[in-house]
Enzyme design. Structure first.
Site, PDB file in Angstrom:
ATOM      1  NE  ARG A 192      31.104  51.476  11.350  1.00 17.53           N
ATOM      2  CZ  ARG A 192      31.735  52.435  12.012  1.00 17.53           C
ATOM      3  NH1 ARG A 192      31.791  52.407  13.329  1.00 17.53           N
ATOM      4  NH2 ARG A 192      32.312  53.427  11.348  1.00 17.53           N
ATOM      5  NE  ARG A 230      27.316  54.868  10.092  1.00 17.29           N
ATOM      6  CZ  ARG A 230      28.626  54.723   9.866  1.00 17.29           C
ATOM      7  NH1 ARG A 230      29.489  55.309  10.658  1.00 17.29           N
ATOM      8  NH2 ARG A 230      29.048  53.990   8.862  1.00 17.29           N
ATOM      9  NE  ARG A 273      29.662  65.739   5.491  1.00 19.36           N
ATOM     10  CZ  ARG A 273      30.099  66.712   6.281  1.00 19.36           C
ATOM     11  NH1 ARG A 273      31.343  66.686   6.715  1.00 19.36           N
ATOM     12  NH2 ARG A 273      29.298  67.686   6.638  1.00 19.36           N
ATOM     13  CD  GLU A 280      35.513  55.173   5.809  1.00 22.56           C
ATOM     14  OE1 GLU A 280      35.719  55.015   7.034  1.00 22.56           O
ATOM     15  OE2 GLU A 280      35.310  56.281   5.295  1.00 22.56           O
ATOM     16  CG  ASN A 286      35.442  52.480  10.400  1.00 22.15           C
ATOM     17  OD1 ASN A 286      35.862  53.618  10.455  1.00 22.15           O
ATOM     18  ND2 ASN A 286      34.539  52.099   9.499  1.00 22.15           N
TER      19      ASN A 286
END
Length: 316
Positions: A210, A225, A233, A281, A283
């Site tokens: 992130r 993560r 995941r 992604e 966010n």
């Protein structure tokens, strides 16, 4: 400044890791007036958007008594110097209706961060399509034949819904195609729902990073993560372990290329998800990881955010 946070109930915050809590605490430390309200507290009356809003006092206490809330008052959202949109997904139609109300409030002088229109315009999965130079092979469709052909071409594929959060609904199908048909049928609801397929990125074992971008500039540390053993995941909500680390040269290149573009569109705070060298992604609803980065590196992410918020609110 008077800063109002549109958030989920304060009683649900886990203050040891909640990014909105960190923002509130930093704002209060600087002497700003902090307020809070929920989406259900808003109303459109005679063209004006109002809400029942409570002033919040940060007590410095623990999980059970970290704030005191004054009785709520019915006020126009244009009375605040800044409104910080921090409602968590799911990004359903109620969320969309909330962005419409906030956009109407903007027409009467409210300053909302992130921009409600920009939030609507940037689906957190689909937004990566605007930056194909940074993405792994990706397909978005509800068509089973296309999804099967994509798997046949790439062999190891991740399938995920476009409206998921916290890693929910993510499946990996390896070259043997085990359960491919069942997964595609389930995720697409037999062709009635559009989903995303991406070529599997082996570097996920080192973490789904992130990268926070504030006011178009990257925070110098990401939070990798790292998935639990046997998981694909890395999401913290799915049991991943967060490890802060300096941005790599490639991380910085992605953030510095995309960040200013998104900032010009009204996205003050963005969380870019990067696996290996690939953007996965963008966010924009309520990006997190402020506290984990600060606790592990000492870099004051919330201070960087409030700096940017102050500058944007005064310039608006």
């Amino acid at each position: 400044m008077k800063i109002a946070f549109l958030a989920d109930p304060l009683s649900t915050f886990k203050i040891y890791k909640d990014s909105t809590y960190a923002m509130m605490a930093e704002a209060a430390k600087r002497g700003h007036e902090v307020y809070a309200f929920q989406q259900r507290h808003m109303a459109l009356e005679n063209g004006l958007v109002r809400a029942y809003v409570s002033r919040i006092t940060m007590t410095g206490g623990g999980q059970e008594d970290w704030y005191e809330a004054a009785p709520s008052e019915d006020v126009s959202l244009s009375e605040f110097d800044a409104i910080v949109e921090r409602k968590d997904p799911p990004f359903d139609m109620e969320y969309v209706y909330g962005t419409y109300l906030l956009q109407q409030a903007e027409r009467h002088g409210a300053r909302v961060f992130n921009s409600p229109q920009a939030i609507r315009d940037h689906n957190e999965k689909l937004a990566i399509a605007q930056f194909p130079e940074f993405t792994s092979p990706t397909l978005v469709t509800s068509d089973e034949m296309r999804l099967r052909a994509f798997h046949a071409e790439h062999g190891d594929v991740i399938f995920k819904p476009l409206d998921g959060m916290g890693g929910a609904g993510i499946f990996r199908v390896k070259a043997d195609g085990l359960n491919l048909g069942s997964i595609v049928e389930t995720l697409t609801d037999n062709g009635r729902r559009t989903i995303m397929a991406q070529r599997y990125i082996p570097e996920i074992v080192k973490g789904d990073k992130r990268i926070l971008v504030i006011g178009g500039k990257p925070v110098p540390f990401s939070l990798a993560r790292i998935p639990q053993a046997g998981e694909v995941r890395g999401n913290l909500a799915a049991g991943g372990t967060g490890v802060a680390q300096p941005l790599t040269e490639n991380d910085r290149a992605i953030a510095e290329a995309i960040g200013p573009v998104l900032a010009k569109r009204g996205l003050l705070l963005v969380g870019l998800d990067v696996i290996g060298d690939y953007l996965t992604e963008v966010n924009v609803t309520s990006p997190t990881c402020f506290q984990e980065i600060t606790q592990q590196t000492g870099f004051q992410v919330a201070a960087m955010f409030i700096d940017a918020l102050e500058a944007q609110a005064r310039a608006a």
